[in-house]
Design a protein around this motif. Structure first.
Motif, PDB file in Angstrom:
ATOM      1  N   ASN A 157       0.949  -1.396   0.051  1.00 17.21           N
ATOM      2  CA  ASN A 157       0.069   0.017  -0.090  1.00 17.21           C
ATOM      3  C   ASN A 157       0.838   1.177   0.146  1.00 17.21           C
ATOM      4  O   ASN A 157       1.525   1.767   1.056  1.00 17.21           O
ATOM      5  CB  ASN A 157      -0.763  -0.147   1.098  1.00 17.21           C
ATOM      6  N   CYS A 158       1.114   1.778  -1.166  1.00 19.72           N
ATOM      7  CA  CYS A 158       1.927   2.848  -1.252  1.00 19.72           C
ATOM      8  C   CYS A 158       1.398   4.217  -0.245  1.00 19.72           C
ATOM      9  O   CYS A 158       2.309   4.776  -0.139  1.00 19.72           O
ATOM     10  CB  CYS A 158       2.403   3.246  -2.509  1.00 19.72           C
ATOM     11  N   TYR A 159       0.248   4.245  -0.283  1.00 20.65           N
ATOM     12  CA  TYR A 159      -0.256   5.541   0.371  1.00 20.65           C
ATOM     13  C   TYR A 159       0.088   5.418   1.905  1.00 20.65           C
ATOM     14  O   TYR A 159       0.669   6.270   2.477  1.00 20.65           O
ATOM     15  CB  TYR A 159      -1.759   5.686   0.249  1.00 20.65           C
ATOM     16  N   PHE A 160       0.057   4.104   2.460  1.00 15.38           N
ATOM     17  CA  PHE A 160       0.519   4.098   3.636  1.00 15.38           C
ATOM     18  C   PHE A 160       1.842   4.052   3.997  1.00 15.38           C
ATOM     19  O   PHE A 160       2.495   4.658   4.906  1.00 15.38           O
ATOM     20  CB  PHE A 160      -0.115   2.591   4.453  1.00 15.38           C
ATOM     21  N   ASN A 161       2.438   3.385   3.071  1.00 11.55           N
ATOM     22  CA  ASN A 161       4.100   3.308   3.199  1.00 11.55           C
ATOM     23  C   ASN A 161       4.732   4.688   2.977  1.00 11.55           C
ATOM     24  O   ASN A 161       5.601   4.906   3.858  1.00 11.55           O
ATOM     25  CB  ASN A 161       4.444   2.686   1.728  1.00 11.55           C
ATOM     26  N   ALA A 162       4.116   5.703   2.391  1.00 11.07           N
ATOM     27  CA  ALA A 162       4.673   7.082   2.528  1.00 11.07           C
ATOM     28  C   ALA A 162       4.724   7.699   3.811  1.00 11.07           C
ATOM     29  O   ALA A 162       5.846   7.980   4.446  1.00 11.07           O
ATOM     30  CB  ALA A 162       4.040   7.919   1.595  1.00 11.07           C
ATOM     31  N   HIS A 163       3.593   7.472   4.893  1.00 16.24           N
ATOM     32  CA  HIS A 163       3.768   8.173   6.192  1.00 16.24           C
ATOM     33  C   HIS A 163       4.457   7.279   6.991  1.00 16.24           C
ATOM     34  O   HIS A 163       5.109   7.731   8.177  1.00 16.24           O
ATOM     35  CB  HIS A 163       2.583   8.783   6.285  1.00 16.24           C
ATOM     36  N   TYR A 164       4.362   5.964   6.778  1.00 17.10           N
ATOM     37  CA  TYR A 164       5.016   4.879   7.577  1.00 17.10           C
ATOM     38  C   TYR A 164       6.745   5.312   7.588  1.00 17.10           C
ATOM     39  O   TYR A 164       7.266   5.398   8.679  1.00 17.10           O
ATOM     40  CB  TYR A 164       4.916   3.622   7.142  1.00 17.10           C
ATOM     41  N   VAL A 165       7.314   5.347   6.213  1.00 16.45           N
ATOM     42  CA  VAL A 165       8.566   5.746   6.368  1.00 16.45           C
ATOM     43  C   VAL A 165       9.003   7.092   6.975  1.00 16.45           C
ATOM     44  O   VAL A 165       9.830   7.238   7.571  1.00 16.45           O
ATOM     45  CB  VAL A 165       9.098   5.765   4.790  1.00 16.45           C
ATOM     46  N   ALA A 166       8.173   7.948   6.801  1.00 14.13           N
ATOM     47  CA  ALA A 166       8.178   9.273   7.409  1.00 14.13           C
ATOM     48  C   ALA A 166       8.247   9.087   8.927  1.00 14.13           C
ATOM     49  O   ALA A 166       9.047   9.813   9.684  1.00 14.13           O
ATOM     50  CB  ALA A 166       7.109  10.350   6.919  1.00 14.13           C
ATOM     51  N   ALA A 167       7.322   8.241   9.442  1.00 16.62           N
ATOM     52  CA  ALA A 167       7.274   8.113  10.944  1.00 16.62           C
ATOM     53  C   ALA A 167       8.678   7.295  11.370  1.00 16.62           C
ATOM     54  O   ALA A 167       9.325   7.909  12.422  1.00 16.62           O
ATOM     55  CB  ALA A 167       6.151   7.303  11.146  1.00 16.62           C
ATOM     56  N   ILE A 168       9.175   6.300  10.913  1.00 17.30           N
ATOM     57  CA  ILE A 168      10.220   5.538  11.217  1.00 17.30           C
ATOM     58  C   ILE A 168      11.441   6.228  11.034  1.00 17.30           C
ATOM     59  O   ILE A 168      12.679   6.353  11.682  1.00 17.30           O
ATOM     60  CB  ILE A 168      10.478   4.184  10.433  1.00 17.30           C
ATOM     61  N   SER A 169      11.512   7.395   9.913  1.00 15.18           N
ATOM     62  CA  SER A 169      12.552   8.237   9.992  1.00 15.18           C
ATOM     63  C   SER A 169      12.733   9.189  11.105  1.00 15.18           C
ATOM     64  O   SER A 169      13.901   9.749  11.243  1.00 15.18           O
ATOM     65  CB  SER A 169      12.351   8.988   8.632  1.00 15.18           C
ATOM     66  N   ARG A 170      11.787   9.392  11.776  1.00 14.37           N
ATOM     67  CA  ARG A 170      11.771  10.280  12.960  1.00 14.37           C
ATOM     68  C   ARG A 170      12.458   9.630  14.174  1.00 14.37           C
ATOM     69  O   ARG A 170      13.032  10.418  14.856  1.00 14.37           O
ATOM     70  CB  ARG A 170      10.277  10.898  13.302  1.00 14.37           C
ATOM     71  N   ILE A 171      12.665   8.273  14.069  1.00 11.28           N
ATOM     72  CA  ILE A 171      13.336   7.376  15.046  1.00 11.28           C
ATOM     73  C   ILE A 171      14.758   7.795  14.788  1.00 11.28           C
ATOM     74  O   ILE A 171      15.499   7.686  15.624  1.00 11.28           O
ATOM     75  CB  ILE A 171      12.976   6.098  15.032  1.00 11.28           C
ATOM     76  N   GLY A 172      15.064   7.619  13.447  1.00  9.12           N
ATOM     77  CA  GLY A 172      16.508   7.831  12.939  1.00  9.12           C
ATOM     78  C   GLY A 172      16.613   7.461  11.504  1.00  9.12           C
ATOM     79  O   GLY A 172      15.770   6.855  10.867  1.00  9.12           O
TER      80      GLY A 172
END
Length: 292
Positions: A157-172
């Motif tokens: 699901n590319c729509y979910f993937n976009a903000h999921y990657v943004a979220a885990i990017s905030r971890i590092g």
């Protein structure tokens, strides 16, 4: 350079993402100690039955533990998605989750190996599974000053993937997508002595048949192959959820000896299996792990 093609619009994925993103937004408005158990409850009682997770968990347990009593199966049907839900909202929670990870006791013989690798500039492949919270080890190590990147598998699901990657990017960061897209940056990061985190316990069509819980499971050799090619340590790590459902105990175990890619990967499968057996409800039994 050729511009990547935009994914084809899928109404079902768009609607799924709309619902999930709205739910996540509402949960993030709550205090951390409320949102985490509430998201677990929602996944266990609402999302899991609707998404077919109950059937998948039951099928997987029947394959691996055919003698498991029905009462325990029913408990697992609620406990497994509860942990999944808690993990999802934790990954979106940023600073409060990182604080929990940093406060978690971190122990094991692999810690000294990581310190030595950092001092000498030797690369490390840090391997975990979808168990407990699979990103808590990365968060804790980054908060302790280690340079840890992450290899992730883009969601369908590319729509979910976009903000999921943004979220885990905030971890590092950095983060590298599996496949050709992230390969160059990932290799450069390893060669510079970085620690590359890999979650390696899902079915891989291009993997090899190895054993997991005594059954054939298509398994990626990537962690071991990278380690052998770039003389990197392979260090297993797990963040085990504690009884209060919010805190973790983080194990950084001894490095896997360099042998062949198949032997090293089987050792990683065996290592994860041993820990899952100790905490059955903390592994993501919702995955199609034995799709051989």
């Amino acid at each position: 350079m050729k511009t990547p093609e935009r994914p084809r619009f899928r109404l079902d994925h768009w609607l799924q993402n709309l619902v999930l993103r709205g739910l996540i937004g509402l949960l993030l408005a709550l205090p951390y100690h409320w949102r985490v158990p509430l998201c677990g409850w929602i996944f266990a009682r609402i999302i899991a039955p609707l998404a077919g997770y109950d059937r998948r968990i039951r099928d997987n347990l029947a394959r691996i533990f055919p003698e498991m009593p029905e009462a325990e199966v029913r408990r697992m049907l609620r406990a497994v998605p509860d942990n999944v839900g808690r993990t999802v909202i934790e990954l979106y929670s940023g600073a409060p989750f990182i604080e929990r990870a940093l406060a978690a006791p971190m122990h094991g013989p692999g810690l000294a190996a990581l310190e030595e690798a950092r001092a000498t500039g030797r690369p490390v492949v840090l391997v975990t599974g979808h168990f407990g919270n699979y990103d808590a080890s990365r968060a804790a190590l980054i908060a302790r000053g280690f340079r840890v990147g992450g290899l992730y598998r883009p969601m369908t699901n590319c729509y979910f993937n976009a903000h999921y990657v943004a979220a885990i990017s905030r971890i590092g960061t950095p983060l590298f997508a599996r496949g050709r897209q992230g390969m160059a940056g990932m290799i450069r990061f390893l060669r510079e002595g970085g620690i590359l985190g890999i979650v390696q316990d899902q079915h891989m069509n291009l993997g090899v048949k190895l054993k997991f819980f005594g059954h054939d499971a298509m398994t990626a050799l990537s962690a071991a192959e990278l380690a052998l090619k770039y003389d990197a340590l392979v260090v297993p790590t797990y963040a085990i959820r504690q009884e209060n459902g919010l805190d973790f105990d983080i194990l950084v175990d001894a490095p896997i000896p360099h042998t062949s890619a198949e032997q090293m990967t089987q050792a990683l499968n065996d290592h994860l299996e041993a820990h899952v057996r100790d905490h059955l409800d903390q592994w993501f039994w919702i995955h199609k792990r034995w799709k051989v």
